[in-house]
Scaffold this motif. Structure first.
Motif, PDB file in Angstrom:
ATOM      1  N   ARG A  13      -7.824 117.359   5.071  1.00 34.06           N
ATOM      2  CA  ARG A  13      -8.507 117.644   6.335  1.00 34.06           C
ATOM      3  C   ARG A  13      -9.123 116.386   6.956  1.00 34.06           C
ATOM      4  NH1 ARG A  13      -9.240 121.561   2.847  1.00 34.06           N
ATOM      5  NH2 ARG A  13     -11.290 120.936   2.140  1.00 34.06           N
ATOM      6  N   GLY A  14      -8.385 115.269   6.879  1.00 38.80           N
ATOM      7  CA  GLY A  14      -8.832 114.026   7.489  1.00 38.80           C
ATOM      8  C   GLY A  14      -9.934 113.300   6.752  1.00 38.80           C
ATOM      9  N   MET A  15     -10.202 113.703   5.525  1.00 45.06           N
ATOM     10  CA  MET A  15     -11.258 113.072   4.719  1.00 45.06           C
ATOM     11  C   MET A  15     -10.665 112.548   3.410  1.00 45.06           C
ATOM     12  SD  MET A  15     -14.051 113.681   6.562  1.00 45.06           S
ATOM     13  CE  MET A  15     -15.558 113.865   5.634  1.00 45.06           C
ATOM     14  N   LEU A  16     -11.205 111.424   2.936  1.00 45.98           N
ATOM     15  CA  LEU A  16     -10.757 110.779   1.698  1.00 45.98           C
ATOM     16  C   LEU A  16     -11.745 111.065   0.581  1.00 45.98           C
ATOM     17  CD1 LEU A  16      -8.977 108.596   0.175  1.00 45.98           C
ATOM     18  CD2 LEU A  16     -10.666 106.938   0.987  1.00 45.98           C
ATOM     19  N   LEU A  17     -11.230 111.426  -0.591  1.00 45.20           N
ATOM     20  CA  LEU A  17     -12.087 111.627  -1.756  1.00 45.20           C
ATOM     21  C   LEU A  17     -12.369 110.279  -2.407  1.00 45.20           C
ATOM     22  CD1 LEU A  17     -13.436 113.756  -3.661  1.00 45.20           C
ATOM     23  CD2 LEU A  17     -11.439 113.416  -5.133  1.00 45.20           C
ATOM     24  N   VAL A  18     -13.652 109.976  -2.596  1.00 47.27           N
ATOM     25  CA  VAL A  18     -14.050 108.767  -3.317  1.00 47.27           C
ATOM     26  C   VAL A  18     -14.934 109.179  -4.484  1.00 47.27           C
ATOM     27  CG1 VAL A  18     -13.822 107.205  -1.356  1.00 47.27           C
ATOM     28  CG2 VAL A  18     -16.016 108.334  -1.760  1.00 47.27           C
ATOM     29  N   ALA A  25     -20.636 110.860  -9.151  1.00 42.30           N
ATOM     30  CA  ALA A  25     -20.548 111.758  -8.005  1.00 42.30           C
ATOM     31  C   ALA A  25     -19.183 111.630  -7.354  1.00 42.30           C
ATOM     32  CB  ALA A  25     -21.639 111.412  -6.985  1.00 42.30           C
ATOM     33  N   LEU A  26     -18.823 112.661  -6.591  1.00 39.57           N
ATOM     34  CA  LEU A  26     -17.631 112.654  -5.743  1.00 39.57           C
ATOM     35  C   LEU A  26     -18.106 112.878  -4.315  1.00 39.57           C
ATOM     36  CD1 LEU A  26     -15.280 114.977  -7.837  1.00 39.57           C
ATOM     37  CD2 LEU A  26     -15.325 112.473  -7.817  1.00 39.57           C
ATOM     38  N   ARG A  27     -17.370 112.316  -3.362  1.00 41.16           N
ATOM     39  CA  ARG A  27     -17.772 112.446  -1.967  1.00 41.16           C
ATOM     40  C   ARG A  27     -16.531 112.394  -1.076  1.00 41.16           C
ATOM     41  NH1 ARG A  27     -21.649 107.861   0.670  1.00 41.16           N
ATOM     42  NH2 ARG A  27     -21.171 108.333   2.809  1.00 41.16           N
ATOM     43  N   TRP A  28     -16.519 113.201  -0.030  1.00 42.85           N
ATOM     44  CA  TRP A  28     -15.473 113.145   0.988  1.00 42.85           C
ATOM     45  C   TRP A  28     -15.983 112.270   2.116  1.00 42.85           C
ATOM     46  CZ3 TRP A  28     -10.779 114.969  -0.019  1.00 42.85           C
ATOM     47  CH2 TRP A  28     -10.631 115.952  -1.014  1.00 42.85           C
ATOM     48  N   VAL A  29     -15.186 111.279   2.517  1.00 43.16           N
ATOM     49  CA  VAL A  29     -15.609 110.370   3.578  1.00 43.16           C
ATOM     50  C   VAL A  29     -14.548 110.292   4.672  1.00 43.16           C
ATOM     51  CG1 VAL A  29     -17.077 108.983   2.049  1.00 43.16           C
ATOM     52  CG2 VAL A  29     -14.693 108.319   2.389  1.00 43.16           C
ATOM     53  N   ALA A  30     -15.024 110.027   5.882  1.00 45.94           N
ATOM     54  CA  ALA A  30     -14.137 109.846   7.032  1.00 45.94           C
ATOM     55  C   ALA A  30     -13.839 108.356   7.198  1.00 45.94           C
ATOM     56  CB  ALA A  30     -14.811 110.396   8.291  1.00 45.94           C
ATOM     57  N   GLY A  31     -12.867 108.045   8.044  1.00 44.96           N
ATOM     58  CA  GLY A  31     -12.499 106.654   8.288  1.00 44.96           C
ATOM     59  C   GLY A  31     -13.668 105.787   8.714  1.00 44.96           C
ATOM     60  N   ASP A  32     -14.579 106.342   9.526  1.00 42.83           N
ATOM     61  CA  ASP A  32     -15.731 105.577   9.999  1.00 42.83           C
ATOM     62  C   ASP A  32     -16.738 105.262   8.891  1.00 42.83           C
ATOM     63  OD1 ASP A  32     -14.631 105.630  12.522  1.00 42.83           O
ATOM     64  OD2 ASP A  32     -15.870 107.310  13.218  1.00 42.83           O
ATOM     65  N   THR A  34      -6.521 103.482   8.703  1.00 40.21           N
ATOM     66  CA  THR A  34      -5.430 103.902   9.589  1.00 40.21           C
ATOM     67  C   THR A  34      -4.983 105.318   9.251  1.00 40.21           C
ATOM     68  OG1 THR A  34      -4.689 101.645   9.886  1.00 40.21           O
ATOM     69  CG2 THR A  34      -3.079 103.382  10.349  1.00 40.21           C
ATOM     70  N   LEU A  35      -4.806 105.620   7.962  1.00 43.38           N
ATOM     71  CA  LEU A  35      -4.370 106.964   7.548  1.00 43.38           C
ATOM     72  C   LEU A  35      -5.386 108.038   7.957  1.00 43.38           C
ATOM     73  CD1 LEU A  35      -3.017 106.196   3.974  1.00 43.38           C
ATOM     74  CD2 LEU A  35      -1.686 107.053   5.907  1.00 43.38           C
ATOM     75  N   LEU A  36      -6.669 107.713   7.862  1.00 42.59           N
ATOM     76  CA  LEU A  36      -7.700 108.696   8.182  1.00 42.59           C
ATOM     77  C   LEU A  36      -7.849 108.918   9.679  1.00 42.59           C
ATOM     78  CD1 LEU A  36     -10.335 107.696   5.503  1.00 42.59           C
ATOM     79  CD2 LEU A  36      -9.003 109.813   5.582  1.00 42.59           C
ATOM     80  N   ARG A  37      -7.352 107.997  10.480  1.00 44.50           N
ATOM     81  CA  ARG A  37      -7.449 108.142  11.929  1.00 44.50           C
ATOM     82  C   ARG A  37      -6.235 108.851  12.532  1.00 44.50           C
ATOM     83  NH1 ARG A  37     -11.505 105.208  11.319  1.00 44.50           N
ATOM     84  NH2 ARG A  37     -12.291 103.230  11.888  1.00 44.50           N
TER      85      ARG A  37
END
Length: 129
Positions: free
Chosen positions: A14-19, A98-105, A125-128
């Motif tokens: 859903r446009g978010m990256l797991l870190v 911890a785990l976190r979902w982050v957006a490109g910004d 680029t992938l997240l945008r």
């Protein structure tokens, strides 16, 4: 002497990256990374990444395309990343603080493990898209 390969997975949903936030070693504790781990002798990158993400996060994944370039961790260790798709399981930080979902910004503002910074332009680029 053979090179140790460490694999990392970029899970985007859903446009978010797991870190994942490292718990150890002390010099990297608290920093963020793409989760993954070492490739065992005789194991493929994909098999290792699927195993590591199951152990660390409790999820099953399908391993996709390579992400970015290989990153030299030392003269004998190389880090490489792959895009992954979750195929099952529920996320739990078994091996991380911890785990976190982050957006490109959000990417530039995180305290990344230094090696993973090499992939930020491609991840952004992938997240945008």
């Amino acid at each position: 002497m053979s090179t140790l390969v460490v694999v990392a997975g970029a899970l985007i949903e859903r446009g978010m990256l797991l870190v994942a936030q490292r718990a150890r070693p002390p010099e990297l504790a608290g920093r963020w990374e793409l989760p993954g781990g070492k490739v065992a002798p005789g194991e493929s990158d994909a098999d290792a990444l699927a195993r590591e993400l199951h152990e660390e996060l409790g999820i099953e994944v399908a391993v996709g395309a390579r992400l970015g370039v290989d990153v030299a961790l030392s003269t004998t260790a190389t880090l490489r990343a792959y895009l992954v798709t979750r195929a099952g399981g529920d996320l739990h930080p078994h091996d991380h603080r911890a785990l976190r979902w982050v957006a490109g910004d959000d990417l530039d503002g995180l305290a990344w493990v230094p090696a993973d910074r090499a992939w930020l332009p491609e991840l952004s680029t992938l997240l945008r898209t």
